[in-house]
Design a protein around this motif. Structure first.
Motif, PDB file in Angstrom:
ATOM      1  N   GLY A 282       0.801  -1.206   0.000  1.00  0.00           N
ATOM      2  CA  GLY A 282       0.000   0.000   0.000  1.00  0.00           C
ATOM      3  C   GLY A 282       0.837   1.259   0.000  1.00  0.00           C
ATOM      4  N   LEU A 283       2.090   1.148   0.462  1.00  0.00           N
ATOM      5  CA  LEU A 283       2.997   2.294   0.440  1.00  0.00           C
ATOM      6  C   LEU A 283       3.942   2.240  -0.758  1.00  0.00           C
ATOM      7  CD1 LEU A 283       3.961   2.546   4.219  1.00  0.00           C
ATOM      8  CD2 LEU A 283       2.202   3.808   2.989  1.00  0.00           C
ATOM      9  N   ILE A 284       4.346   1.051  -1.156  1.00  0.00           N
ATOM     10  CA  ILE A 284       5.177   0.858  -2.341  1.00  0.00           C
ATOM     11  C   ILE A 284       4.324   0.107  -3.352  1.00  0.00           C
ATOM     12  CG2 ILE A 284       7.259  -0.213  -3.271  1.00  0.00           C
ATOM     13  CD1 ILE A 284       8.593   0.218  -0.603  1.00  0.00           C
ATOM     14  N   HIS A 285       4.174   0.695  -4.540  1.00  0.00           N
ATOM     15  CA  HIS A 285       3.172   0.229  -5.481  1.00  0.00           C
ATOM     16  C   HIS A 285       3.804  -0.309  -6.760  1.00  0.00           C
ATOM     17  CE1 HIS A 285      -0.116   2.338  -3.219  1.00  0.00           C
ATOM     18  NE2 HIS A 285       0.920   3.063  -2.851  1.00  0.00           N
ATOM     19  N   GLY A 286       2.923  -0.720  -7.673  1.00  0.00           N
ATOM     20  CA  GLY A 286       3.328  -1.079  -9.022  1.00  0.00           C
ATOM     21  C   GLY A 286       4.071  -2.394  -9.132  1.00  0.00           C
ATOM     22  N   GLY A 287       3.834  -3.332  -8.216  1.00  0.00           N
ATOM     23  CA  GLY A 287       4.500  -4.625  -8.294  1.00  0.00           C
ATOM     24  C   GLY A 287       5.957  -4.599  -7.881  1.00  0.00           C
ATOM     25  N   LEU A 288       6.424  -3.466  -7.297  1.00  0.00           N
ATOM     26  CA  LEU A 288       7.836  -3.353  -6.942  1.00  0.00           C
ATOM     27  C   LEU A 288       8.217  -4.302  -5.815  1.00  0.00           C
ATOM     28  CD1 LEU A 288       8.213   0.525  -7.128  1.00  0.00           C
ATOM     29  CD2 LEU A 288       9.044  -1.162  -8.770  1.00  0.00           C
ATOM     30  N   LEU A 289       7.253  -4.673  -4.975  1.00  0.00           N
ATOM     31  CA  LEU A 289       7.566  -5.619  -3.898  1.00  0.00           C
ATOM     32  C   LEU A 289       7.814  -7.019  -4.430  1.00  0.00           C
ATOM     33  CD1 LEU A 289       4.927  -4.416  -1.287  1.00  0.00           C
ATOM     34  CD2 LEU A 289       7.384  -4.037  -1.203  1.00  0.00           C
ATOM     35  N   ASN A 290       7.326  -7.283  -5.646  1.00  0.00           N
ATOM     36  CA  ASN A 290       7.515  -8.603  -6.248  1.00  0.00           C
ATOM     37  C   ASN A 290       8.515  -8.582  -7.398  1.00  0.00           C
ATOM     38  OD1 ASN A 290       5.459  -9.832  -4.598  1.00  0.00           O
ATOM     39  ND2 ASN A 290       3.925  -8.850  -5.898  1.00  0.00           N
ATOM     40  N   ALA A 291       9.210  -7.465  -7.569  1.00  0.00           N
ATOM     41  CA  ALA A 291      10.150  -7.337  -8.676  1.00  0.00           C
ATOM     42  C   ALA A 291      11.420  -8.139  -8.391  1.00  0.00           C
ATOM     43  CB  ALA A 291      10.484  -5.865  -8.898  1.00  0.00           C
ATOM     44  N   THR A 292      12.309  -8.193  -9.388  1.00  0.00           N
ATOM     45  CA  THR A 292      13.590  -8.868  -9.223  1.00  0.00           C
ATOM     46  C   THR A 292      14.716  -7.884  -9.550  1.00  0.00           C
ATOM     47  OG1 THR A 292      12.596 -10.953  -9.924  1.00  0.00           O
ATOM     48  CG2 THR A 292      14.999 -10.827  -9.929  1.00  0.00           C
ATOM     49  N   PRO A 293      15.474  -7.432  -8.528  1.00  0.00           N
ATOM     50  CA  PRO A 293      15.270  -7.670  -7.101  1.00  0.00           C
ATOM     51  C   PRO A 293      14.088  -6.849  -6.586  1.00  0.00           C
ATOM     52  CG  PRO A 293      17.091  -6.150  -7.390  1.00  0.00           C
ATOM     53  CD  PRO A 293      16.671  -6.583  -8.773  1.00  0.00           C
ATOM     54  N   PRO A 294      13.497  -7.260  -5.472  1.00  0.00           N
ATOM     55  CA  PRO A 294      12.324  -6.545  -4.947  1.00  0.00           C
ATOM     56  C   PRO A 294      12.720  -5.260  -4.237  1.00  0.00           C
ATOM     57  CG  PRO A 294      12.928  -8.327  -3.476  1.00  0.00           C
ATOM     58  CD  PRO A 294      13.841  -8.446  -4.665  1.00  0.00           C
ATOM     59  N   VAL A 295      11.761  -4.349  -4.135  1.00  0.00           N
ATOM     60  CA  VAL A 295      11.935  -3.182  -3.263  1.00  0.00           C
ATOM     61  C   VAL A 295      11.652  -3.657  -1.843  1.00  0.00           C
ATOM     62  CG1 VAL A 295      11.112  -0.892  -2.663  1.00  0.00           C
ATOM     63  CG2 VAL A 295      11.316  -1.551  -5.067  1.00  0.00           C
ATOM     64  N   ALA A 296      12.686  -3.681  -1.016  1.00  0.00           N
ATOM     65  CA  ALA A 296      12.573  -4.301   0.302  1.00  0.00           C
ATOM     66  C   ALA A 296      12.361  -3.303   1.422  1.00  0.00           C
ATOM     67  CB  ALA A 296      13.821  -5.136   0.602  1.00  0.00           C
ATOM     68  N   GLY A 297      12.376  -2.004   1.128  1.00  0.00           N
ATOM     69  CA  GLY A 297      12.179  -1.069   2.229  1.00  0.00           C
ATOM     70  C   GLY A 297      12.535   0.354   1.872  1.00  0.00           C
ATOM     71  N   LEU A 298      12.627   1.185   2.922  1.00  0.00           N
ATOM     72  CA  LEU A 298      12.895   2.607   2.807  1.00  0.00           C
ATOM     73  C   LEU A 298      14.244   2.914   3.432  1.00  0.00           C
ATOM     74  CD1 LEU A 298       9.460   3.877   4.209  1.00  0.00           C
ATOM     75  CD2 LEU A 298       9.987   3.235   1.839  1.00  0.00           C
ATOM     76  N   LEU A 299      15.094   3.607   2.705  1.00  0.00           N
ATOM     77  CA  LEU A 299      16.360   4.080   3.255  1.00  0.00           C
ATOM     78  C   LEU A 299      16.096   5.436   3.882  1.00  0.00           C
ATOM     79  CD1 LEU A 299      19.412   3.350   3.422  1.00  0.00           C
ATOM     80  CD2 LEU A 299      19.721   4.801   1.398  1.00  0.00           C
ATOM     81  N   GLY A 300      16.030   5.459   5.215  1.00  0.00           N
ATOM     82  CA  GLY A 300      15.540   6.630   5.924  1.00  0.00           C
ATOM     83  C   GLY A 300      16.608   7.606   6.369  1.00  0.00           C
ATOM     84  N   SER A 301      16.144   8.649   7.071  1.00  0.00           N
ATOM     85  CA  SER A 301      16.992   9.794   7.398  1.00  0.00           C
ATOM     86  C   SER A 301      18.141   9.454   8.335  1.00  0.00           C
ATOM     87  CB  SER A 301      16.131  10.897   8.032  1.00  0.00           C
ATOM     88  OG  SER A 301      15.385  11.568   7.057  1.00  0.00           O
ATOM     89  N   GLU A 302      17.956   8.459   9.219  1.00  0.00           N
ATOM     90  CA  GLU A 302      19.032   8.219  10.190  1.00  0.00           C
ATOM     91  C   GLU A 302      20.274   7.674   9.509  1.00  0.00           C
ATOM     92  OE1 GLU A 302      18.171   3.879  10.119  1.00  0.00           O
ATOM     93  OE2 GLU A 302      17.305   5.729   9.431  1.00  0.00           O
ATOM     94  N   ILE A 303      20.129   6.811   8.505  1.00  0.00           N
ATOM     95  CA  ILE A 303      21.283   6.300   7.765  1.00  0.00           C
ATOM     96  C   ILE A 303      21.848   7.387   6.857  1.00  0.00           C
ATOM     97  CG2 ILE A 303      21.898   4.753   5.848  1.00  0.00           C
ATOM     98  CD1 ILE A 303      20.484   2.530   7.267  1.00  0.00           C
ATOM     99  N   LEU A 304      20.982   8.162   6.200  1.00  0.00           N
ATOM    100  CA  LEU A 304      21.459   9.225   5.328  1.00  0.00           C
ATOM    101  C   LEU A 304      22.251  10.272   6.113  1.00  0.00           C
ATOM    102  CD1 LEU A 304      18.246   9.638   3.160  1.00  0.00           C
ATOM    103  CD2 LEU A 304      20.408   8.596   2.444  1.00  0.00           C
ATOM    104  N   HIS A 305      21.841  10.521   7.344  1.00  0.00           N
ATOM    105  CA  HIS A 305      22.580  11.457   8.194  1.00  0.00           C
ATOM    106  C   HIS A 305      23.885  10.840   8.677  1.00  0.00           C
ATOM    107  CE1 HIS A 305      22.697  13.996  12.146  1.00  0.00           C
ATOM    108  NE2 HIS A 305      23.521  14.451  11.235  1.00  0.00           N
ATOM    109  N   ARG A 306      23.810   9.618   9.173  1.00  0.00           N
ATOM    110  CA  ARG A 306      24.984   8.958   9.766  1.00  0.00           C
ATOM    111  C   ARG A 306      26.095   8.752   8.742  1.00  0.00           C
ATOM    112  NH1 ARG A 306      23.205   3.538  11.641  1.00  0.00           N
ATOM    113  NH2 ARG A 306      21.862   4.850  12.934  1.00  0.00           N
TER     114      ARG A 306
END
Length: 325
Positions: A285-309
């Protein structure tokens, strides 16, 4: 996507509110007027980092001051529904090339027009802004002493202006004339890992990575206060999950529980990060268009804490994410 932790008044439950968007048409990528004469080529904007690790920029909407969350996970820029009257936003005309409403997570949200959206000296004329409900998010902002935001600065502005976003130095540089050749000056990428970013049909940015050795894609999302992985992906890998007292909600989506998983080897491009606990959520519902089932799949969000660190620099002109160990 804009994520915010919110303290619930009942007990010590913490709710993370996610604002996710799907761009159904490229028409919102508004044309930018090119400066003439000796006008400056770049606009450098200092950013404020909120207690929840969000990057905020000061702007003017129709001449009135506004605070916008800089959100690379939002394909379109947005305005809080309860702030449209304050800023005097106009309804989208029937003869406009911009759609009057957008389908966001299964429901329609209206589009308003800002006669003027000023960022520093850059003035964007007749800028479309999708109206979203920031009510729950604003309650969380007050509970955590967060500045209340009026809206979101999304990829539909960051891409055409070939922006460079320095997540560590808290700086946003916009190109006044996108036709001007050359890279944005003042950035030294020596010692950084350059990771190509892929643009999806939904106007989101993804990078290649791996989780415990399995290839995956991650959405580059400064609106997410923390990195989050998709629960189904981790269950398929048989990675143990631990429950938490957290839950998450999104625009036009119901709340869902947040879990934790210990990831022993997490990498983005060629950069390998040490073992750490990472949040896990059902991202359907947050990631659309079959991306969760793609090869390779979209497995998540790279968020602000890693981008900052990892001193992340997001270059929209070259579609590159730079990270430094």
């Amino acid at each position: 996507m804009f994520l915010l932790e919110r303290v619930c008044p009942l007990g010590n439950v913490i709710v993370s509110v996610a604002f996710a968007f799907v761009l159904s048409t490229p028409a919102l990528a508004a044309r930018r007027p090119a400066p003439t004469g000796d006008a400056p080529q770049y606009e450098a904007l200092p950013l404020q980092r909120s207690p929840q690790n969000h990057l905020l920029v000061r702007a003017y909407i129709n001449g009135k001051p506004a605070i916008l969350g800089v959100d690379t996970g939002a394909p379109v820029s947005a305005i809080a529904t309860d702030r449209r009257t304050h800023f005097g936003l106009l309804p989208n005309g029937v003869n406009s090339t911009v759609p009057s409403r957008l389908l966001i997570n299964g429901s329609f949200n209206s589009v308003s027009i800002a006669r003027s959206l000023r960022l520093g000296t850059m003035n964007l004329v007749d800028e479309p802004l999708v109206a979203i409900d920031l009510g729950g998010g604003k309650a969380g902002q007050r509970a955590l002493n967060e500045p209340e935001i009026d809206g979101i600065l999304g990829a539909d502005i960051l891409f055409p202006t070939k922006a460079v976003l320095d997540c560590n130095k808290q700086l946003l540089v916009l190109k006044m004339d996108p036709r001007a050749r050359g890279n944005v000056p003042g950035f030294d990428y020596r010692g950084f890992h350059g990771v190509p970013m892929h643009l999806s049909a939904g106007y989101n940015l993804y990078v290649d990575g791996s989780i415990n050795g399995r290839r995956a894609k991650l959405m580059v999302d400064t609106g997410a206060f923390t990195t989050l992985l998709h629960s189904r992906f981790l269950r398929q890998m048989k990675i143990p999950l631990r429950n938490t007292p957290f839950s998450s909600a999104g625009v036009n989506l119901k709340q869902r529980g947040v879990q934790l998983a210990t990831i022993s080897r997490f990498s983005v491009g060629s950069l390998v990060m040490p073992s750490s606990d990472i949040g896990v959520i059902n991202l359907e519902g947050l990631i659309h268009g079959g991306l969760l089932n793609a090869t390779p799949p979209v497995a998540g969000l790279l968020g602000s804490e890693i981008l900052h660190r990892y001193h992340g620099i997001i270059d929209f002109g070259t579609s590159t994410l730079y990270l430094r160990q």
